[in-house]
Structure formats: C-alpha cells, structure tokens
Write a protein that holds these residues in place. Structure first.
Motif, PDB file in Angstrom:
ATOM      1  N   SER A 124     -23.168 -18.443 -27.565  1.00  0.00           N
ATOM      2  CA  SER A 124     -23.733 -17.097 -27.755  1.00  0.00           C
ATOM      3  C   SER A 124     -23.441 -16.616 -29.179  1.00  0.00           C
ATOM      4  O   SER A 124     -22.657 -17.240 -29.912  1.00  0.00           O
ATOM      5  CB  SER A 124     -23.097 -16.130 -26.753  1.00  0.00           C
ATOM      6  OG  SER A 124     -21.763 -15.829 -27.129  1.00  0.00           O
ATOM      7  N   GLN A 163     -28.264 -13.388 -25.079  1.00  0.00           N
ATOM      8  CA  GLN A 163     -27.670 -14.118 -23.961  1.00  0.00           C
ATOM      9  C   GLN A 163     -27.219 -15.504 -24.420  1.00  0.00           C
ATOM     10  O   GLN A 163     -27.741 -16.051 -25.403  1.00  0.00           O
ATOM     11  CB  GLN A 163     -28.723 -14.292 -22.852  1.00  0.00           C
ATOM     12  CG  GLN A 163     -29.159 -12.977 -22.240  1.00  0.00           C
ATOM     13  CD  GLN A 163     -28.213 -12.516 -21.133  1.00  0.00           C
ATOM     14  OE1 GLN A 163     -27.005 -12.631 -21.259  1.00  0.00           O
ATOM     15  NE2 GLN A 163     -28.782 -12.021 -20.056  1.00  0.00           N
ATOM     16  N   PRO A 164     -26.212 -16.061 -23.733  1.00  0.00           N
ATOM     17  CA  PRO A 164     -25.811 -17.433 -24.065  1.00  0.00           C
ATOM     18  C   PRO A 164     -26.963 -18.402 -23.829  1.00  0.00           C
ATOM     19  O   PRO A 164     -27.815 -18.175 -22.949  1.00  0.00           O
ATOM     20  CB  PRO A 164     -24.651 -17.708 -23.090  1.00  0.00           C
ATOM     21  CG  PRO A 164     -24.180 -16.353 -22.683  1.00  0.00           C
ATOM     22  CD  PRO A 164     -25.387 -15.470 -22.694  1.00  0.00           C
TER      23      PRO A 164
END
Length: 389
Positions: free
Chosen positions: A130, A382-383
């Motif tokens: 991330s 978001q990751p």
C-alpha cells in the motif's frame, strides 16, 4: 556733678553705657510682642466688666495643636474613607485580568466508502503493498519543522508549542490504551482547562453534533468489535506553526495514520454462518466472511487523515496545555451511514460497503443542520497484490 573727664552734659546717649543701654536687655521688640500668647487689656477695656487682666491671643503653640473639634472631624473623615473603600471592595471586588477563554472544539468526520471488497491479508503484507510502505513507524512519522521565533514569541516558546502538539498527537492517535477505547488520561492531562468539560462530555456521552464526538478528540476503536494488529501504526504528515496574534500561537498538524485491524474475538462470525441471508450483500456473499478461529483472520488497513488545529496562549505554553480548536477527519474504509461519534467503524477484510442508509440532508429542516457527508475511497488507497482471505 560730673567727674573729671566727663562732658558737662554727661555721657551722650549714643555713647556706650549711655542712654537706655542699661534697659536694653528688658526691652522686647515688636515680633516678640506679637508672638506673646497673652495680651493685657487696655485701660479703656479694663473700665468694662473684665475680671481677668489679660486675654489669650491664640499663640502659635495653640494653633499647632488644633482644637478638639478639628481632631474629631479628622477621625470622622478617615472612618468615612475606610468604610467607602470596604463597601466598594464588596460591591466591585478586584478581579485579576484573565486571558481569552479557549474556544470549544469543532470536529467533522467524513467516512470513505470502498467501491469494492476490502482487501485482506497479513498486516505486514498489507503495509508493503500500500502507499503506507513509505510511511514511518509510529511517533517517528510525526516530525517537527524547524523552530523559528515569531514577532511576539521566542524560540523556546515556539519549541514548546511544537513539542506539546506532538505529544498530543502521539497520545491521541498512537497510544495503545487510547486506541482500545480507554479513558485517554494522557490526552486529558494536556487539554486546556477551559475545554475539559467538553472533553469529558465527549468521551462519556459522545454525540454526532460537531462538538461532542469522542473521535474528534482521539482515535479509538470499539475493543469488543475491533482488534488492532501488533504491527505498528504507519504515519506521515506535516506540522506548521504560525502566530495568530500577539497572544497566541497556532499549530496545524496534517497527518495520515494507517492502522492494521481485524475483527475482535467477541464479534468473530461463527463458522456455520450461512453464505446468504438478510445480512448479505445481495450478491450471494455474506458481509462477515466466516473464520475458523475466533479472533483471528485476515487484517485490513484502516486509514485516517486528520487535520488538527491546535492553539497555545501564553498560559498554555507555561502550563504545558493545548487548545484543540478544530479536528477534521477523513476515514475509511467504512460505511457512509455509520455513526462514528463514539468509535471509528472500519469495514473488515472481505466486506463491502452496504447501501447508504442515511436519512440524507434536509435543507428545509429547522434547528441544527444535519450533515450527510460521505466520500469514496480511491482504489489506489487500498493495498494491491494481496489475497482475499
């Protein structure tokens, strides 16, 4: 008969020993006569009915002492002045000048809802995949700017303001007890006394009214619902200090905090939870992904950006206090309709945001305006590259 050597007429009056010299020691000059305290009545005055032969002239000694009437008047004047001072002191007591009272905190929180499923995985992997991979760990991410004196505040005073501001940020956003919903005693000790009433009410009776949200003061999660990872919080941001006026400094702290969270054991879903049902998303999948061990399971990242405006007057600098003037948060992933006044409400790994169930904002309503603010969590926040667990 004259003696030999004496003039026939006798010794002249102007000569020494002549005339009135022998009486000179008993003759009084005019100033002595005027200063005499007694004066003999004249012959004409003594003809009248005067028993004493002399009268008082009120000499200097008598004038210096003054009459008994004057003494009484002086005592009365002193008594009146004293009574007046006491009366004015009671009616209008002296009050020490006070500084400006601290403003009440104003807070806002904008939930950021995800467009899809919340990614999950191991906390370390989520951080690494991330934007938080470039962040520093914990308090190291709260860096101080260079200290420069202002027009009315010294280097030491500016340094004190920045140091206290960092201490507030650490205790309010990184302290384990605070994050777990504790009493936030370390934060309370830093709050300006004028704001303590609002602070206590916000933590004991939180309300989404822009004044009494607990999350306006501190970051905290419901310990019965949320479990924080052992992996430390990632932080990045900036601080700047300005002089508001000759009596106050202001520090604006803008930081992003990234927490790795998962569902707490008390709220872990049962392994026999059906895949569909009333709590489902409508696509045949339950919001609560079943896990085999209560309290364990995938983590997800919960990101909070907070801009805090902190003010310091001279008393705050002296007493190591801070006035929290404004707190603006953007936090997600969480649902738009979630009430986050008491706790931050993250969505967990595998969940999707439900349809917005808020009542919306009615511009025709009277009274305090109700906000229905919501943002969208960008996919880039978001990751990436993590498995869905």
């Amino acid at each position: 008969m004259t003696g030999p050597g004496d003039p026939p007429e006798g010794t002249p009056e102007s000569a020494p020993g002549g005339g009135d010299d022998e009486y000179r020691s008993v003759v009084f000059d005019e100033s002595f006569v005027r200063a005499a305290p007694l004066q003999e009545f004249s012959a004409q005055e003594r003809i009248g009915d005067h028993t004493p032969a002399v009268r008082s002239r009120g000499g200097p000694r008598r004038r210096e002492r003054g009459s008994p009437q004057q003494a009484v008047i002086l005592v009365l004047l002193i008594a009146v002045a004293f009574a007046t001072a006491v009366y004015m002191g009671i009616q209008r007591p002296y009050q020490k000048p006070t500084t400006r009272a601290a403003e009440p905190l104003r807070s806002t929180l904008v939930p950021l809802t995800p467009r899809g499923e919340v990614p999950g995985g191991a906390a370390a992997d989520l951080y690494a995949s991330s934007p938080a991979r470039k962040f520093r760990i914990g308090a190291e991410g709260i860096t101080l700017p260079a200290v420069e004196r202002t027009a009315h505040f010294s280097d030491d005073q500016v340094r004190e303001a920045l140091g206290t501001a960092k201490e507030f940020l650490v205790h309010s956003a990184l302290d384990a007890d605070t994050l777990a919903g504790g009493d936030a005693r370390a934060v309370r000790m830093l709050i300006d006394p004028d704001q303590l009433g609002q602070f206590d009410a916000s933590l004991s009776r939180p309300a989404d009214d822009g004044r009494h949200a607990a999350t306006g003061w501190v970051m905290r999660f419901d310990p019965e619902r949320v479990s924080l990872a052992k992996e430390p919080v990632r932080v990045r941001g900036s601080m700047r200090v300005t002089e508001v006026n000759s009596t106050a400094l202001e520090v604006v702290a803008d930081h992003t905090y990234v927490y790795a969270v998962r569902r707490a054991a008390a709220h872990a879903p049962r392994t026999d939870t059906p895949a569909t049902g009333a709590a489902g998303t409508g696509d045949g999948r339950d919001l609560a992904e079943p896990v085999t061990v209560p309290g364990t399971g995938p983590h997800s990242l919960f990101t909070v950006r907070r801009e805090a405006r902190l003010r310091f007057d001279r008393e705050d600098l002296r007493d190591h206090h801070v006035e929290v003037v404004e707190s603006a948060l953007q936090a997600g992933p969480q649902a738009c309709a979630t009430d986050a006044a008491t706790y931050l409400q993250p969505l967990f790994a595998g969940q999707r945001a439900p349809a917005d169930a808020s009542a919306g904002t009615n511009p025709y309503a009277t009274g305090r305006p109700t906000d229905s603010l919501c943002g969208v969590l960008a996919p880039d926040a978001q990751p990436s590259g993590t498995g869905r667990r």
